[in-house]
Design a protein around this motif. Structure first.
Motif, PDB file in Angstrom:
ATOM      1  N   SER A 540       0.809  -1.229   0.000  1.00 32.33           N
ATOM      2  CA  SER A 540       0.000   0.000   0.000  1.00 32.33           C
ATOM      3  C   SER A 540       0.837   1.271   0.000  1.00 32.33           C
ATOM      4  O   SER A 540       0.359   2.334  -0.410  1.00 32.33           O
ATOM      5  N   ASN A 541       2.098   1.186   0.448  1.00 30.40           N
ATOM      6  CA  ASN A 541       2.967   2.373   0.419  1.00 30.40           C
ATOM      7  C   ASN A 541       3.774   2.459  -0.875  1.00 30.40           C
ATOM      8  O   ASN A 541       4.653   3.319  -1.014  1.00 30.40           O
ATOM      9  N   GLY A 542       3.487   1.580  -1.825  1.00 27.70           N
ATOM     10  CA  GLY A 542       4.168   1.610  -3.118  1.00 27.70           C
ATOM     11  C   GLY A 542       5.381   0.720  -3.205  1.00 27.70           C
ATOM     12  O   GLY A 542       5.909   0.494  -4.303  1.00 27.70           O
ATOM     13  N   LEU A 543       5.862   0.186  -2.088  1.00 30.70           N
ATOM     14  CA  LEU A 543       7.038  -0.677  -2.088  1.00 30.70           C
ATOM     15  C   LEU A 543       6.739  -1.985  -2.811  1.00 30.70           C
ATOM     16  O   LEU A 543       5.659  -2.551  -2.651  1.00 30.70           O
ATOM     17  N   LYS A 544       7.685  -2.462  -3.598  1.00 31.49           N
ATOM     18  CA  LYS A 544       7.514  -3.712  -4.334  1.00 31.49           C
ATOM     19  C   LYS A 544       8.348  -4.823  -3.687  1.00 31.49           C
ATOM     20  O   LYS A 544       9.466  -4.575  -3.225  1.00 31.49           O
ATOM     21  N   VAL A 545       7.808  -6.028  -3.700  1.00 35.33           N
ATOM     22  CA  VAL A 545       8.489  -7.193  -3.136  1.00 35.33           C
ATOM     23  C   VAL A 545       8.425  -8.341  -4.126  1.00 35.33           C
ATOM     24  O   VAL A 545       7.347  -8.652  -4.652  1.00 35.33           O
ATOM     25  N   LEU A 546       9.559  -8.954  -4.395  1.00 37.21           N
ATOM     26  CA  LEU A 546       9.616 -10.167  -5.198  1.00 37.21           C
ATOM     27  C   LEU A 546       9.947 -11.340  -4.289  1.00 37.21           C
ATOM     28  O   LEU A 546      10.886 -11.257  -3.486  1.00 37.21           O
ATOM     29  N   LEU A 547       9.178 -12.412  -4.405  1.00 34.68           N
ATOM     30  CA  LEU A 547       9.402 -13.619  -3.623  1.00 34.68           C
ATOM     31  C   LEU A 547       9.717 -14.775  -4.555  1.00 34.68           C
ATOM     32  O   LEU A 547       8.946 -15.067  -5.468  1.00 34.68           O
ATOM     33  N   LYS A 548      10.870 -15.415  -4.331  1.00 39.69           N
ATOM     34  CA  LYS A 548      11.211 -16.602  -5.108  1.00 39.69           C
ATOM     35  C   LYS A 548      11.530 -17.749  -4.140  1.00 39.69           C
ATOM     36  O   LYS A 548      12.669 -17.878  -3.670  1.00 39.69           O
ATOM     37  N   PRO A 549      10.535 -18.592  -3.843  1.00 42.56           N
ATOM     38  CA  PRO A 549      10.795 -19.764  -3.005  1.00 42.56           C
ATOM     39  C   PRO A 549      11.676 -20.772  -3.753  1.00 42.56           C
ATOM     40  O   PRO A 549      11.495 -20.991  -4.950  1.00 42.56           O
ATOM     41  N   THR A 550      12.643 -21.345  -3.037  1.00 39.03           N
ATOM     42  CA  THR A 550      13.502 -22.376  -3.623  1.00 39.03           C
ATOM     43  C   THR A 550      13.697 -23.495  -2.604  1.00 39.03           C
ATOM     44  O   THR A 550      13.401 -23.338  -1.422  1.00 39.03           O
ATOM     45  N   ASP A 551      14.242 -24.604  -3.084  1.00 41.41           N
ATOM     46  CA  ASP A 551      14.589 -25.705  -2.180  1.00 41.41           C
ATOM     47  C   ASP A 551      16.098 -25.958  -2.189  1.00 41.41           C
ATOM     48  O   ASP A 551      16.563 -27.048  -1.854  1.00 41.41           O
ATOM     49  N   PHE A 552      16.871 -24.924  -2.541  1.00 42.32           N
ATOM     50  CA  PHE A 552      18.323 -25.079  -2.604  1.00 42.32           C
ATOM     51  C   PHE A 552      18.929 -25.233  -1.215  1.00 42.32           C
ATOM     52  O   PHE A 552      19.967 -25.857  -1.052  1.00 42.32           O
ATOM     53  N   LYS A 553      18.335 -24.596  -0.237  1.00 44.44           N
ATOM     54  CA  LYS A 553      18.714 -24.732   1.164  1.00 44.44           C
ATOM     55  C   LYS A 553      17.455 -25.006   1.959  1.00 44.44           C
ATOM     56  O   LYS A 553      16.354 -24.609   1.566  1.00 44.44           O
ATOM     57  N   ASN A 554      17.614 -25.671   3.111  1.00 45.61           N
ATOM     58  CA  ASN A 554      16.447 -26.017   3.924  1.00 45.61           C
ATOM     59  C   ASN A 554      16.043 -24.909   4.885  1.00 45.61           C
ATOM     60  O   ASN A 554      14.904 -24.867   5.340  1.00 45.61           O
TER      61      ASN A 554
END
Length: 952
Positions: A540-554
């Motif tokens: 809502s404040n304009g900030l952008k977030v990218l999420l990339k889930p991986t299984d490279f580490k536990n």
């Protein structure tokens, strides 16, 4: 000792009471010996297959899929420079070189050629080292190529005892080894030669430094090195370690086939285990050098090192680990005073050499304040010895240790093969236990609760003694007359020991980290990139977030953020404050916690959060375990909204920085580095090296204001999170701690300052240093057509030239140890490139080697590279690139770069096809365009004594 005394008393008591015969005496003595029960060693991790062939050759094999389709092979030899005869000094190391210069199945340089074609880089992948006690060859390779796997085992067999030691190759390699030795020359090496005999108690180690003697390296004949080879390269002193994505049974069969035929020499020389003896004597040394930049003192109290083989040994190691952690925290606190007593100071128990470890107390003093600095570090040691640690310190250290090993257990299925190799290498060389992470975790859980203050405090009493103590002072030569003698230094230490010291007070802050809990924002929009499994959120404040889930580490989440702006928005008068602002704030703490309190608060937590401000961007980088993610988010919020500015801490930081710069001009490498930076930046003040005058320009209030301005507008920020992410769990945290950040919607952009290397042809020689050594930088620079296709071709050009320079400058001309080529490419703020060739060499060979380098560049421009060299680049790049795709670090860096350059994410999908499409003609075209010499900078560091000759 107490156990032995008890058993002796028991023995004599029984003998007296029973009045037994001689036969019975032996019988009772046998019972007593059984009662002593030597504690068994911890068993080797059952996941590793180990065996010893009839000839004594040992092997360790483990299946591990991190990274997939890769295997690490190490040949470990219990053979080092301590085994050299007087006429062989330096030949243990020289022999390591010769193993790459002709073996039975790979004569001359065919071994390097074979591996490069298979995608293995010389230096980066193919490597080896020689130390006092061991020589180790290492080779990481793809494991999904059966023929290559077979070939590499053949290489390992050749390294074990099939070196040809061709006299012609020996003569060619002399220059390479001497150039490697030349690179190590300087103040540190000269001073080390003076104090080594004393601190090593004139042991064998004193006269067997691995790099050896010039007189031997220049003049030895083949029989001398062959004698060393035949005496010591033998199966009973060798082990092969194989860890990776392999079939263990197949590898074991192949090892037996390859290595069973190795034979030990008929008259084996005893492999003596050399030690540094404890003489009970103390030493005091003052060593100065005109190129030394700091005044340092070190106190080493030497002791016999405990082993690490049994459960009891493991408990001892745990106690030492806790001891060192708590002691490090205390010394760190001293640095945060308004007037810190030294530039840096520390104390710990660490490994030494020759079967010893030591309690080390070290200090880098401010100029003219050696007494104050040495007293300060010794005062904390005396305080520890007198009062010990506190229960709260121990509790924190225990939690940190447990959390650390718990994190390792969670990652056990993602452990890199290199970690296992290191363990098995230590197991073979020194017998250090390697029971596996689960057993270590079990031992830690069993032992940690029972470790008490007496256990850790007794270490101080054991290690801080007045015998076997060496005091070493290293300083610039100009300060020689003002340095203290042994009587004076001992008086300083005695005075500290007589002081009325108070026990350490462990101040703990119980407040919440941030003063006011944020009011959460909302997720306004959400999009999903299914191809790359990336979710993009707009808050809502304009900030952008990218999420990339991986299984490279536990159990790893790493993150980074950026917003345009940086120091480019500030004028030159404010630049020093702007460029230092993030570091100043990070040194002050956040929210309700100053830096000392914050360190204690974070101890035991698996996270790191750090703000930064560069020329074009500002942001926050960090990492976290899944459990500690919310704390990391709170720190991000605090760095935006509750930074601290403490004048006392700031003044201490500046004081230490000034002290560190006082003698910078003594060091040739620093002077040359500053010159390179200045020339490449066209002498803009933002590119020249650090100075005392620049430190004077840093203003705390200005730095604080600039920092607040850079983090005032969250709407301009993009955050990227990669790793063990549960999107449903992380979203509420994002709304709470990132969605609540203030925003002004100004959307600032960075400014192009137009600072770059000057046009035209420039030459500059720097005369500094007393050693006969030179450093050469050849720089091609200018405008660049930035696109994926050119970027790949530029990498091919870089690697093609590096292959040829390695062959010509090192192998053919024996003039350098390791020539390097580096290339950097930027899209913003301008599309530009820097292409740099660098090497070290003898001053007398500078012109010749530069001419050879330019000749190779001209060949690339005229004819292009050999097809074989392009194929080597392609194989090497593919081999190194594929594992990167399975790491969180790669994806975080890649996504950020693509976002900053406004480029599509799918470029990574085309990388293979771009590589496959590169032809020698493409490289020739790139060389003609970007290595034309139109913008060419030659920078050379030469020793000072040549300046007079050149002037004449």
């Amino acid at each position: 000792m107490a156990q032995n005394d008890k058993m002796k008393k028991r023995f004599y008591y029984i003998r007296y009471i029973l009045l037994i015969t001689i036969v019975n005496l032996f019988y009772v003595n046998g019972i007593c010996q059984q009662a002593k029960k030597i504690e068994p060693a911890l068993p080797l991790d059952s996941a590793v297959r180990t065996g010893k062939l009839a000839n004594g050759f040992t092997y360790y094999i483990r299946h591990n899929e991190e990274p997939k389709k890769r295997v690490m092979m190490y040949l470990v030899n219990k053979v080092g420079s301590v085994l050299e005869d007087d006429d062989q000094q330096g030949l243990a190391h020289f022999l390591e070189h010769m193993s790459f210069n002709g073996t039975t199945h790979f004569p001359h340089n065919q071994l390097i050629d074979y591996l490069q074609k298979a995608g293995v880089r010389f230096g980066a992948d193919i490597n080896a080292y020689t130390s006092f006690d061991e020589t180790v060859y290492e080779l990481p390779i793809p494991s999904d190529k059966p023929e290559l796997l077979k070939g590499v085992l053949e290489i390992m067999r050749d390294w074990a005892h099939e070196a040809l030691l061709d006299p012609g190759e020996i003569d060619k390699e002399r220059g390479v080894v001497l150039e490697e030795k030349r690179l190590g020359k300087g103040a540190s090496e000269r001073m080390q030669r003076q104090y080594y005999p004393a601190i090593l108690n004139n042991s064998r180690y004193t006269v067997r430094v691995p790099i050896g003697l010039d007189t031997v390296l220049n003049n030895f004949k083949r029989p001398v090195i062959a004698r060393f080879y035949n005496d010591w390269y033998r199966p009973d002193l060798q082990a092969l370690i194989v860890v990776g994505d392999i079939n263990v049974d197949q590898i074991e069969t192949q090892i037996k086939q390859q290595f069973a035929s190795l034979k030990n020499p008929p008259h084996e020389r005893a492999r003596i285990k050399y030690i540094v003896p404890l003489t009970g004597k103390n030493h005091f040394l003052v060593v100065t050098d005109k190129e030394m930049t700091t005044t340092e003192a070190e106190i080493l109290i030497k002791h016999k090192a405990p082993g690490l083989r049994t459960k009891d040994d493991y408990r001892t190691a745990l106690i030492q680990g806790l001891f060192d952690q708590m002691l490090a925290d205390r010394y760190a606190e001293l640095l945060n005073q308004s007037n810190p007593p030294f530039v840096s100071g520390s104390a710990n128990i660490s490994g030494f050499m020759g079967g010893l470890n030591s309690y080390n107390v070290s200090v880098q003093a401010k100029p003219g304040e050696l007494e104050q600095g040495l007293k300060a570090v010794w005062r904390e040691t005396e305080r520890l010895k007198r009062f010990g640690f506190t229960s709260t310190e121990l509790d924190r250290a225990k939690i940190a240790y447990l959390n650390g090993i718990e994190s390792a257990v969670k990652e056990k299925s993602k452990t890199n093969s290199n970690s296992y190799v290191s363990e098995y290498k230590a197991y073979f060389l020194t017998g250090e236990a390697s029971p596996g992470i689960e057993r270590e975790y079990q031992l830690t859980k069993e032992e940690i609760p029972g470790i008490n203050l007496t256990d850790v405090n007794d270490l101080a009493k054991t290690y801080i003694t007045i015998i076997n103590r060496d005091i070493l002072i290293l300083a610039p030569e100009k300060d020689k007359n003002s340095l203290p003698n042994e009587v004076i230094v001992n008086t300083w230490l005695n005075n500290v020991e007589a002081e009325d010291l108070k026990p350490y007070k462990d101040d703990i802050n119980a407040k919440p980290l941030i003063s006011t809990m944020p009011v959460p924002g909302k997720i306004k929009s959400e999009t999903k990139n299914n191809e790359f499994n990336i979710t993009t959120l707009t808050l809502s404040n304009g900030l952008k977030v990218l999420l990339k889930p991986t299984d490279f580490k536990n159990n790893q989440i790493i993150f980074s953020s950026f917003a345009p702006g940086g120091t480019s928005l500030y004028n030159d008068a404010d630049y020093q404050s702007a460029s230092s602002a993030a570091g100043v704030i990070a040194a002050n703490g956040i929210g309700n916690y100053n830096i000392d309190e914050l360190s204690k608060y974070l101890e035991g937590k698996q996270l790191s959060v750090q703000p930064y401000i560069t020329e074009q961007y500002q942001g926050i980088n960090g990492s976290s375990s899944v459990t500690d993610l919310e704390t990391a988010m709170q720190m991000i919020y605090a760095y935006f909204t509750e930074p601290r500015a403490d004048s006392a801490i700031f003044n201490g930081l500046i004081a230490r920085s000034k002290a560190g710069l006082a003698n910078r001009s003594n060091d040739p490498s620093s002077v040359f580095k500053d010159t390179v930076s200045a020339v490449m930046g066209n002498y803009n003040s933002r590119r020249t090296g650090p100075t005392l005058q620049k430190l004077e320009l840093i203003n705390l209030l200005k730095a604080y204001r600039i920092y607040k301005e850079r983090f005032a507008d969250a709407s301009n920020f993009t955050f990227t999170f990669v790793g063990s992410i549960d999107t449903n769990t992380i979203k509420p945290l994002l709304e709470k701690y990132l969605g609540s950040l203030p925003s002004t919607n100004q959307h600032e952009m960075g400014v192009d300052l137009n600072i770059h290397a000057p046009s035209g042809r420039i030459e500059k020689i720097v005369y500094k240093g007393s050693e006969p050594k030179a450093t050469v930088y050849l720089v091609y620079t200018g405008k660049y057509d930035y696109n994926p296709d050119n970027n790949v071709k530029m990498d091919a050009l870089k690697e093609s030239l590096e292959i040829r320079l390695l062959e010509r400058l090192r192998e053919d001309e024996s003039g350098v140890y390791s020539p390097g080529v580096e290339v950097s490419k930027a899209k913003l703020p301008q599309q530009r490139y820097n292409f740099i060739v660098h090497f070290g060499c003898s001053p007398q060979n500078v012109d010749k080697l530069i001419a050879s380098t330019l000749d190779e560049i001209n060949k690339l421009k005229t004819n292009g590279p050999l097809q074989g060299n392009v194929d080597k680049w392609r194989a090497e790049d593919k081999t190194s690139f594929q594992p990167q795709l399975k790491t969180n670090n790669f994806w975080l860096a890649y996504l950020n770069l693509q976002l900053q350059n406004s480029q599509d994410f799918d470029q990574v999908n085309h990388y293979d096809s771009l590589m496959n499409g590169v032809k020698p003609e493409d490289v020739r075209t790139m060389a003609g365009k970007y290595l034309s010499g139109e913008n060419y900078i030659k920078l050379v560091l030469m020793p000072e004594y040549l300046k007079k000759l050149d002037n004449n």
